[in-house]
Enzyme design. Structure first.
Site, short mmCIF file in Angstrom:
data_model
loop_
_atom_site.label_atom_id
_atom_site.label_comp_id
_atom_site.label_asym_id
_atom_site.label_seq_id
_atom_site.Cartn_x
_atom_site.Cartn_y
_atom_site.Cartn_z
N HIS A 124 -11.99 -1.26 0.29
CA HIS A 124 -11.37 -0.78 -0.95
C HIS A 124 -12.09 0.47 -1.40
O HIS A 124 -13.30 0.58 -1.25
CB HIS A 124 -11.45 -1.86 -2.04
CG HIS A 124 -10.50 -1.61 -3.15
ND1 HIS A 124 -10.79 -0.77 -4.20
CD2 HIS A 124 -9.24 -2.05 -3.34
CE1 HIS A 124 -9.75 -0.72 -5.00
NE2 HIS A 124 -8.79 -1.48 -4.51
N ASP A 155 -5.03 -7.99 -1.09
CA ASP A 155 -3.94 -8.21 -0.15
C ASP A 155 -4.28 -9.21 0.94
O ASP A 155 -3.39 -9.67 1.66
CB ASP A 155 -3.52 -6.88 0.49
CG ASP A 155 -2.89 -5.97 -0.52
OD1 ASP A 155 -2.12 -6.47 -1.35
OD2 ASP A 155 -3.17 -4.76 -0.50
N1 ACO Z 1 -11.29 -1.98 9.08
C1 ACO Z 1 -12.24 -1.30 9.82
N2 ACO Z 1 -12.93 -0.21 9.36
C2 ACO Z 1 -12.66 0.19 8.10
C3 ACO Z 1 -11.72 -0.47 7.28
C4 ACO Z 1 -11.03 -1.59 7.81
N3 ACO Z 1 -10.12 -2.24 7.07
N4 ACO Z 1 -11.66 0.16 6.09
C5 ACO Z 1 -12.53 1.18 6.13
N5 ACO Z 1 -13.15 1.19 7.34
C6 ACO Z 1 -14.19 2.13 7.78
C7 ACO Z 1 -13.60 3.48 8.08
O1 ACO Z 1 -13.27 3.62 9.45
C8 ACO Z 1 -14.74 4.40 7.65
O2 ACO Z 1 -15.69 4.42 8.69
P1 ACO Z 1 -16.54 5.76 8.97
O3 ACO Z 1 -17.35 6.02 7.73
O4 ACO Z 1 -17.39 5.39 10.15
O5 ACO Z 1 -15.55 6.84 9.25
C9 ACO Z 1 -15.38 3.70 6.46
O6 ACO Z 1 -15.06 2.31 6.65
C10 ACO Z 1 -14.85 4.16 5.11
O7 ACO Z 1 -13.43 4.03 5.12
P2 ACO Z 1 -12.45 5.07 4.42
O8 ACO Z 1 -11.10 4.93 5.04
O9 ACO Z 1 -13.08 6.42 4.40
O10 ACO Z 1 -12.46 4.50 2.95
P3 ACO Z 1 -11.39 4.82 1.87
O11 ACO Z 1 -11.99 4.52 0.56
O12 ACO Z 1 -10.79 6.17 2.08
O13 ACO Z 1 -10.20 3.78 2.19
C11 ACO Z 1 -8.92 1.79 2.32
C12 ACO Z 1 -10.03 2.56 1.57
C13 ACO Z 1 -7.68 2.68 2.50
C14 ACO Z 1 -8.52 0.59 1.48
C15 ACO Z 1 -9.46 1.33 3.70
O14 ACO Z 1 -10.57 0.46 3.53
C16 ACO Z 1 -8.39 0.67 4.57
O15 ACO Z 1 -7.67 1.35 5.30
N6 ACO Z 1 -8.24 -0.71 4.48
C17 ACO Z 1 -7.21 -1.39 5.21
C18 ACO Z 1 -5.90 -1.30 4.45
C19 ACO Z 1 -5.89 -2.12 3.19
O16 ACO Z 1 -6.26 -3.28 3.18
N7 ACO Z 1 -5.38 -1.52 2.09
C20 ACO Z 1 -5.23 -2.20 0.80
C21 ACO Z 1 -6.17 -1.67 -0.20
S1 ACO Z 1 -6.05 -2.60 -1.71
C22 ACO Z 1 -4.70 -1.97 -2.47
O17 ACO Z 1 -4.31 -0.85 -2.33
C23 ACO Z 1 -3.96 -2.87 -3.29
#
Ligand code: ACO
Length: 429
Positions: free
Chosen positions: A307, A364
């Site tokens: 998140h 979620d």
């Molecule tokens: N699985 C594996 N790795 C992940 C995940 C995941 N679900 N989420 C983040 N990471 C990793 C990324 O690859 C990144 O790694 P790096 O630093 O080595 O490049 C690091 O963690 C940071 O992730 P970002 O995508 O930069 O974080 P951001 O804050 O931009 O994104 C998000 C947050 C979109 C929620 C992300 O965690 C994700 O894609 N999660 C899966 C989708 C999801 O569950 N979305 C619902 C969110 S809740 C809502 O909107 C109601």
């Protein structure tokens, strides 16, 4: 004395006022920075940018705190109901008995949609995703209430649009499901409360008796409360941005619905179930999928994990997880993917990759399992999120409007070509 931060650019000092919120969150006010220094700030994805000041929702991502207008999400889930929470978010205070009755009654009275709108459904393909239908239908409401195009309507008219939207969104959503099944529309039954009426419109048939299960209705009501607002997330910011151009409320909310649809935002609840089903079909080896999620060359991400704001736990996920077992037992549902979900969570939480990146289950992760157990079809999960989030979007829109915020218009750092001459087509290689 007012606090100021000092910023030095090319030897010149600029002073940025420090703005402090009621929970001691601090921000630097850069609104005059460009005029004074010629510089803008750059923050792709707004990871570190406050777009507004807001009184609506407080989140502390480090400690896993979520409060609507000062009330904790845990207390609201336990003691309140969705309609009361909607009132709280939109009008700022819990309603008196009289205010509650009037608000609730207005919403009950407006559930029916214009008969002409029913024909729109005939034009959608039967397999149309209900989020696409919802966004289009909500935008289409503006055509039936053209007074909404007035950017400065009287307050009572705004209230009518608000109540109409909350009332009709369930009817529109349920009809999109009925349409996908080829079933006749079920009209709302206004004797029922909000959650019960939605379940009735979804699952009743003119040929059979349908009694709403009270456990199911209460679980749905709680899920709606949990989703009702989440400060400046992608869809709420979209609502504020579109609304800032003085687009009408229906078009503005429709934009929020579209933003929510993506799998990185509200669409994640559908993606979680699809992922869990895939893991089950693949033999249920959750460790294998955790390795896939960690592999930088594999686009797979653990859906329902991570998140932007919560870096410890998502309080909404905690509430849903503890309710999940209870509701499944009460409904007498044996859901094998619940076990996979628990195993996946356990493995992920003990894995260094997820710990280092502070990735925890979000709202979620378990909401989809609850919806599935309630018999809600997977493609409707994000629609339910939208129904729950509607009061939050409305509150954000109202606050933006009443605060007379200027049109939202970020700047950019241009990185393209400098000026060059046009070559006629026959001279290009
Ligand atoms: N699985 C594996 N790795 C992940 C995940 C995941 N679900 N989420 C983040 N990471 C990793 C990324 O690859 C990144 O790694 P790096 O630093 O080595 O490049 C690091 O963690 C940071 O992730 P970002 O995508 O930069 O974080 P951001 O804050 O931009 O994104 C998000 C947050 C979109 C929620 C992300 O965690 C994700 O894609 N999660 C899966 C989708 C999801 O569950 N979305 C619902 C969110 S809740 C809502 O909107 C109601």
């Amino acid at each position: 004395m007012d606090k100021k931060a000092e910023l030095k650019i090319d030897g010149e000092t600029y002073y940025l006022p420090v703005v402090e919120g009621t929970e001691q969150e601090r921000g630097l006010d850069i609104s005059k920075l460009r005029a004074e220094s010629g510089c803008i700030t750059l923050d792709i994805g707004y990871k570190n940018t406050g777009s507004t000041k807001s009184d609506i929702t407080f989140i502390n991502g480090e400690e896993g705190i979520l409060r609507y207008r000062g009330y904790s999400i845990e207390e609201l889930c336990e003691k309140s109901n969705f309609i009361e929470v909607a009132y709280l978010l939109i009008y700022g205070e819990l309603p008196t008995k009289e205010q509650y009755d009037e608000f609730e009654n207005d919403i009950r009275r407006h559930t029916i949609i214009h008969e002409d709108l029913k024909h729109y459904y005939d034009a959608y393909p039967q397999r149309a995703h209900p989020m696409g239908v919802l966004a289009s239908m909500v935008s289409s409401l503006s055509l039936y209430y053209p007074e909404s195009l007035d950017p400065n309507p009287p307050e009572d008219q705004i209230d009518r649009h608000i109540r109409r939207l909350i009332a009709k969104i369930t009817t529109i959503a349920a009809q999109s499901y009925k349409n996908s099944m080829g079933h006749p529309m079920m009209y709302p039954d206004n004797k029922l409360n909000y959650a019960e009426n939605f379940l009735h419109m979804m699952f009743a048939l003119p040929t059979e008796n349908y009694e709403v299960n009270p456990t199911l209705a209460r679980a749905l009501d709680m899920l709606l409360i949990l989703h009702a607002d989440h400060e400046q997330n992608c869809s709420a910011s979209t609502v504020r941005m579109v609304g800032s151009s003085q687009a009408n409320i229906y078009a503005t909310i429709s934009a929020g619905i579209s933003a929510l649809w993506g799998p990185l935002h509200g669409g994640a609840n559908q993606a979680v179930i699809e992922m869990l089903e895939k893991i089950k079909e693949d033999g249920g080896d959750s460790k294998k999928w955790i390795e896939k999620a960690k592999d930088k060359d594999d686009p797979f991400r653990l859906m329902g994990f991570g998140h932007r704001v919560y870096k410890n736990f998502d309080p909404r996920a905690k509430i849903i997880k503890s309710e999940c077992d209870k509701v499944l037992a009460e409904l007498n549902v044996n859901e094998p993917i619940l076990e996979i979900a628990k195993e996946l969570e356990e493995h992920a939480l003990s894995d260094d990759y997820f710990a280092e990146k502070k990735l925890y289950p979000n709202v979620d992760f378990y909401s989809g399992i609850m919806y599935k157990a309630m018999g809600i079809p997977t493609e409707m999960f994000t629609v339910l999120f939208a129904i729950g989030r509607l009061p939050g979007w409305i509150a954000q829109w109202k606050e933006m409007r009443e605060g007379k915020e200027p049109i939202n218009r970020p700047r950019q750092i241009y990185t393209g070509y400098n000026e060059r001459s046009y070559n006629p087509i026959d001279k290009r290689s």
